[in-house]
Design a protein around this motif. Structure first.
Motif, PDB file in Angstrom:
ATOM      1  N   LEU A  71       0.664  -1.097  -0.171  1.00 37.47           N
ATOM      2  CA  LEU A  71      -0.014  -0.027   0.017  1.00 37.47           C
ATOM      3  C   LEU A  71       0.881   1.213  -0.029  1.00 37.47           C
ATOM      4  O   LEU A  71       1.707   1.455   1.086  1.00 37.47           O
ATOM      5  CB  LEU A  71      -0.900  -0.095   1.143  1.00 37.47           C
ATOM      6  N   GLY A  72       0.689   2.129  -0.936  1.00 39.57           N
ATOM      7  CA  GLY A  72       1.339   3.420  -0.974  1.00 39.57           C
ATOM      8  C   GLY A  72       0.833   4.324   0.046  1.00 39.57           C
ATOM      9  O   GLY A  72      -0.125   4.605   0.096  1.00 39.57           O
ATOM     10  N   LEU A  73       2.045   4.970   0.736  1.00 42.02           N
ATOM     11  CA  LEU A  73       1.630   5.942   1.744  1.00 42.02           C
ATOM     12  C   LEU A  73       1.810   7.200   1.186  1.00 42.02           C
ATOM     13  O   LEU A  73       0.948   7.869   0.835  1.00 42.02           O
ATOM     14  CB  LEU A  73       2.425   5.671   3.287  1.00 42.02           C
ATOM     15  N   PHE A  74       3.189   7.802   1.211  1.00 39.60           N
ATOM     16  CA  PHE A  74       3.326   9.054   0.752  1.00 39.60           C
ATOM     17  C   PHE A  74       4.827   8.883   0.358  1.00 39.60           C
ATOM     18  O   PHE A  74       5.629   8.553   0.818  1.00 39.60           O
ATOM     19  CB  PHE A  74       2.994  10.054   1.569  1.00 39.60           C
ATOM     20  N   GLY A  75       5.307   9.808  -0.713  1.00 39.08           N
ATOM     21  CA  GLY A  75       6.629   9.781  -1.168  1.00 39.08           C
ATOM     22  C   GLY A  75       7.052   8.491  -1.502  1.00 39.08           C
ATOM     23  O   GLY A  75       6.618   7.654  -2.070  1.00 39.08           O
ATOM     24  N   PRO A  76       8.192   8.099  -0.839  1.00 43.02           N
ATOM     25  CA  PRO A  76       9.107   6.915  -1.143  1.00 43.02           C
ATOM     26  C   PRO A  76       8.500   5.789  -0.309  1.00 43.02           C
ATOM     27  O   PRO A  76       8.944   4.900  -0.257  1.00 43.02           O
ATOM     28  CB  PRO A  76      10.431   7.345  -1.038  1.00 43.02           C
ATOM     29  N   LEU A  77       7.574   6.114   0.548  1.00 40.40           N
ATOM     30  CA  LEU A  77       7.073   5.253   1.537  1.00 40.40           C
ATOM     31  C   LEU A  77       5.975   4.379   1.106  1.00 40.40           C
ATOM     32  O   LEU A  77       4.852   4.948   0.459  1.00 40.40           O
ATOM     33  CB  LEU A  77       7.024   5.767   2.940  1.00 40.40           C
ATOM     34  N   SER A  78       6.030   2.998   1.483  1.00 42.26           N
ATOM     35  CA  SER A  78       4.799   2.093   1.426  1.00 42.26           C
ATOM     36  C   SER A  78       4.790   1.117   2.498  1.00 42.26           C
ATOM     37  O   SER A  78       5.781   1.122   3.344  1.00 42.26           O
ATOM     38  CB  SER A  78       4.780   1.558   0.034  1.00 42.26           C
ATOM     39  N   ILE A  79       3.692   0.336   2.795  1.00 43.00           N
ATOM     40  CA  ILE A  79       3.598  -0.598   3.794  1.00 43.00           C
ATOM     41  C   ILE A  79       3.104  -1.833   3.118  1.00 43.00           C
ATOM     42  O   ILE A  79       2.254  -1.711   2.272  1.00 43.00           O
ATOM     43  CB  ILE A  79       2.887   0.040   5.052  1.00 43.00           C
ATOM     44  N   ALA A  80       3.725  -2.980   3.637  1.00 39.67           N
ATOM     45  CA  ALA A  80       3.580  -4.099   2.855  1.00 39.67           C
ATOM     46  C   ALA A  80       3.056  -5.238   4.104  1.00 39.67           C
ATOM     47  O   ALA A  80       3.817  -5.974   4.583  1.00 39.67           O
ATOM     48  CB  ALA A  80       4.662  -4.819   2.036  1.00 39.67           C
ATOM     49  N   PRO A  81       1.938  -5.493   4.314  1.00 38.63           N
ATOM     50  CA  PRO A  81       1.444  -6.651   5.211  1.00 38.63           C
ATOM     51  C   PRO A  81       1.497  -7.924   4.567  1.00 38.63           C
ATOM     52  O   PRO A  81       1.440  -7.966   3.054  1.00 38.63           O
ATOM     53  CB  PRO A  81       0.116  -6.184   5.578  1.00 38.63           C
ATOM     54  N   GLU A  82       1.995  -8.970   5.178  1.00 34.17           N
ATOM     55  CA  GLU A  82       2.145 -10.256   4.356  1.00 34.17           C
ATOM     56  C   GLU A  82       1.563 -11.338   5.311  1.00 34.17           C
ATOM     57  O   GLU A  82       1.336 -11.185   6.393  1.00 34.17           O
ATOM     58  CB  GLU A  82       3.468 -10.687   4.085  1.00 34.17           C
ATOM     59  N   VAL A  83       0.998 -12.408   4.817  1.00 33.39           N
ATOM     60  CA  VAL A  83       0.834 -13.641   5.489  1.00 33.39           C
ATOM     61  C   VAL A  83       1.629 -14.813   4.837  1.00 33.39           C
ATOM     62  O   VAL A  83       1.467 -15.007   3.537  1.00 33.39           O
ATOM     63  CB  VAL A  83      -0.709 -14.087   5.169  1.00 33.39           C
ATOM     64  N   ILE A  84       2.475 -15.335   5.409  1.00 28.46           N
ATOM     65  CA  ILE A  84       3.673 -16.336   5.135  1.00 28.46           C
ATOM     66  C   ILE A  84       3.598 -17.576   5.942  1.00 28.46           C
ATOM     67  O   ILE A  84       3.308 -17.387   7.275  1.00 28.46           O
ATOM     68  CB  ILE A  84       4.859 -15.780   5.287  1.00 28.46           C
ATOM     69  N   PHE A  85       3.326 -18.541   5.214  1.00 28.32           N
ATOM     70  CA  PHE A  85       3.585 -20.010   5.916  1.00 28.32           C
ATOM     71  C   PHE A  85       5.148 -20.328   5.757  1.00 28.32           C
ATOM     72  O   PHE A  85       5.857 -20.402   4.802  1.00 28.32           O
ATOM     73  CB  PHE A  85       2.877 -21.117   5.088  1.00 28.32           C
ATOM     74  N   SER A  86       5.695 -20.416   6.858  1.00 23.45           N
ATOM     75  CA  SER A  86       7.283 -20.358   7.184  1.00 23.45           C
ATOM     76  C   SER A  86       7.651 -21.655   8.130  1.00 23.45           C
ATOM     77  O   SER A  86       7.256 -21.641   9.215  1.00 23.45           O
ATOM     78  CB  SER A  86       7.717 -19.185   7.809  1.00 23.45           C
ATOM     79  N   THR A  87       8.563 -22.320   7.472  1.00 21.42           N
ATOM     80  CA  THR A  87       8.873 -23.561   8.358  1.00 21.42           C
ATOM     81  C   THR A  87      10.498 -23.227   8.714  1.00 21.42           C
ATOM     82  O   THR A  87      11.367 -22.804   8.201  1.00 21.42           O
ATOM     83  CB  THR A  87       9.210 -24.841   7.186  1.00 21.42           C
ATOM     84  N   GLN A  88      10.494 -23.367  10.018  1.00 21.87           N
ATOM     85  CA  GLN A  88      11.694 -22.934  10.675  1.00 21.87           C
ATOM     86  C   GLN A  88      12.445 -23.958  11.676  1.00 21.87           C
ATOM     87  O   GLN A  88      11.943 -24.927  11.665  1.00 21.87           O
ATOM     88  CB  GLN A  88      11.183 -21.604  11.513  1.00 21.87           C
ATOM     89  N   GLY A  89      13.206 -23.586  12.434  1.00 24.55           N
ATOM     90  CA  GLY A  89      13.817 -24.442  13.335  1.00 24.55           C
ATOM     91  C   GLY A  89      15.269 -24.233  13.388  1.00 24.55           C
ATOM     92  O   GLY A  89      15.924 -23.381  13.081  1.00 24.55           O
ATOM     93  N   GLY A  90      15.991 -25.493  13.753  1.00 24.44           N
ATOM     94  CA  GLY A  90      17.609 -25.485  13.727  1.00 24.44           C
ATOM     95  C   GLY A  90      17.886 -27.278  13.925  1.00 24.44           C
ATOM     96  O   GLY A  90      17.115 -27.852  13.956  1.00 24.44           O
ATOM     97  N   LYS A  91      19.031 -27.375  13.904  1.00 25.68           N
ATOM     98  CA  LYS A  91      19.539 -28.729  14.162  1.00 25.68           C
ATOM     99  C   LYS A  91      20.965 -28.654  15.055  1.00 25.68           C
ATOM    100  O   LYS A  91      21.538 -27.751  15.224  1.00 25.68           O
ATOM    101  CB  LYS A  91      19.938 -29.354  13.048  1.00 25.68           C
ATOM    102  N   GLN A  92      21.330 -29.760  15.544  1.00 27.47           N
ATOM    103  CA  GLN A  92      22.363 -29.766  16.546  1.00 27.47           C
ATOM    104  C   GLN A  92      23.096 -31.151  16.395  1.00 27.47           C
ATOM    105  O   GLN A  92      22.222 -32.156  16.649  1.00 27.47           O
ATOM    106  CB  GLN A  92      22.026 -29.411  17.948  1.00 27.47           C
ATOM    107  N   SER A  93      24.187 -31.398  16.297  1.00 25.50           N
ATOM    108  CA  SER A  93      24.982 -32.661  16.445  1.00 25.50           C
ATOM    109  C   SER A  93      25.068 -33.026  17.977  1.00 25.50           C
ATOM    110  O   SER A  93      25.606 -32.044  18.624  1.00 25.50           O
ATOM    111  CB  SER A  93      26.288 -32.411  15.719  1.00 25.50           C
ATOM    112  N   VAL A  94      24.735 -34.120  18.385  1.00 25.64           N
ATOM    113  CA  VAL A  94      24.869 -34.554  20.054  1.00 25.64           C
ATOM    114  C   VAL A  94      25.748 -35.725  19.977  1.00 25.64           C
ATOM    115  O   VAL A  94      25.566 -36.411  18.979  1.00 25.64           O
ATOM    116  CB  VAL A  94      23.565 -34.555  20.827  1.00 25.64           C
ATOM    117  N   GLY A  95      26.418 -36.083  20.862  1.00 23.62           N
ATOM    118  CA  GLY A  95      27.181 -37.285  21.193  1.00 23.62           C
ATOM    119  C   GLY A  95      26.659 -38.009  22.250  1.00 23.62           C
ATOM    120  O   GLY A  95      25.861 -37.644  22.973  1.00 23.62           O
TER     121      GLY A  95
END
Length: 208
Positions: free
Chosen positions: A56-80
């Motif tokens: 959505l354009g606001l004014f001048g060079p500024l705009s705003i962008a709401p998003e809806v995102i499905f995101s797979t996240q996390g991490g991993k670790q090596s253990v002994g």
């Protein structure tokens, strides 16, 4: 539900304040995610994200962008010395996968022609959370971790968007959570309570 209602109210208010210039679009790409915080030496896991947005354009060079995102996240670790039954294995890999529906609200400053600088908050809602253990010579074990995962995640994001032409763009962003991802340690592995999501996102998208 109250948090989601607040987010939707903010989005509606922003829509009402915006000028007539509106663009719709979709994007997808890679996530490189891990956990950050005190005593969180976890390796990055490669995942993905996909979703849509309204700019959505606001004014001048500024705009705003709401998003809806499905995101797979996390991490991993090596253990002994990971034990399976009576067998102690010298090496195993523990993988955490936390899936979210994220709602970033990015303020975009188009100061460099085709390049915009983007920053803003992100509201995340956890939908699934699993922990997988990969042990040599054994089948991968899969555990539901929803009870130990916090359902709401608040993060801050910063990045940039390069508009290749009128329709296509590429985007890079880093988001780091302010809130903690987990309620407690998981499966006896050193995942501290203060672990937070850290995600590098690389996206390609289409804007109409």
């Amino acid at each position: 539900m109250k948090k989601l209602a607040i987010v939707m109210f903010v989005l509606c208010a922003m829509c009402g304040a915006a000028q007539a210039q509106i663009h719709f679009g979709a994007k997808a790409g890679l996530n490189m995610s891990n956990f950050v915080g005190n005593n969180s030496p976890h390796d990055m896991a490669v995942n993905y994200h996909v979703g849509g947005f309204v700019e959505l354009g606001l004014f001048g060079p500024l705009s705003i962008a709401p998003e809806v995102i499905f995101s797979t996240q996390g991490g991993k670790q090596s253990v002994g010395d990971y034990q399976v039954g009576d067998i102690v294995n010298p090496k195993a890999t523990v993988k955490w996968q936390t899936n979210y529906v994220n709602i970033p609200i990015m303020l975009k400053a188009n100061l460099l022609g085709k390049l915009s600088l983007d920053f803003g908050p992100q509201f995340g809602f956890n939908v699934t959370s699993k922990t997988k253990v990969d042990v040599p010579n054994f089948e991968e074990s899969d555990f539901d971790n929803g009870d130990n995962t916090k359902k709401f995640d608040f993060a801050l994001g910063i990045g940039a968007t390069y508009n290749i032409n009128r329709f296509l763009f590429v985007q890079g962003r880093y988001t780091m959570s302010v809130t903690k991802a987990y309620k407690s340690n998981v499966l006896g592995v050193e995942l501290p309570v203060d672990a937070r999501n850290g995600v590098i996102q690389l996206s390609v998208g289409l804007k109409l």
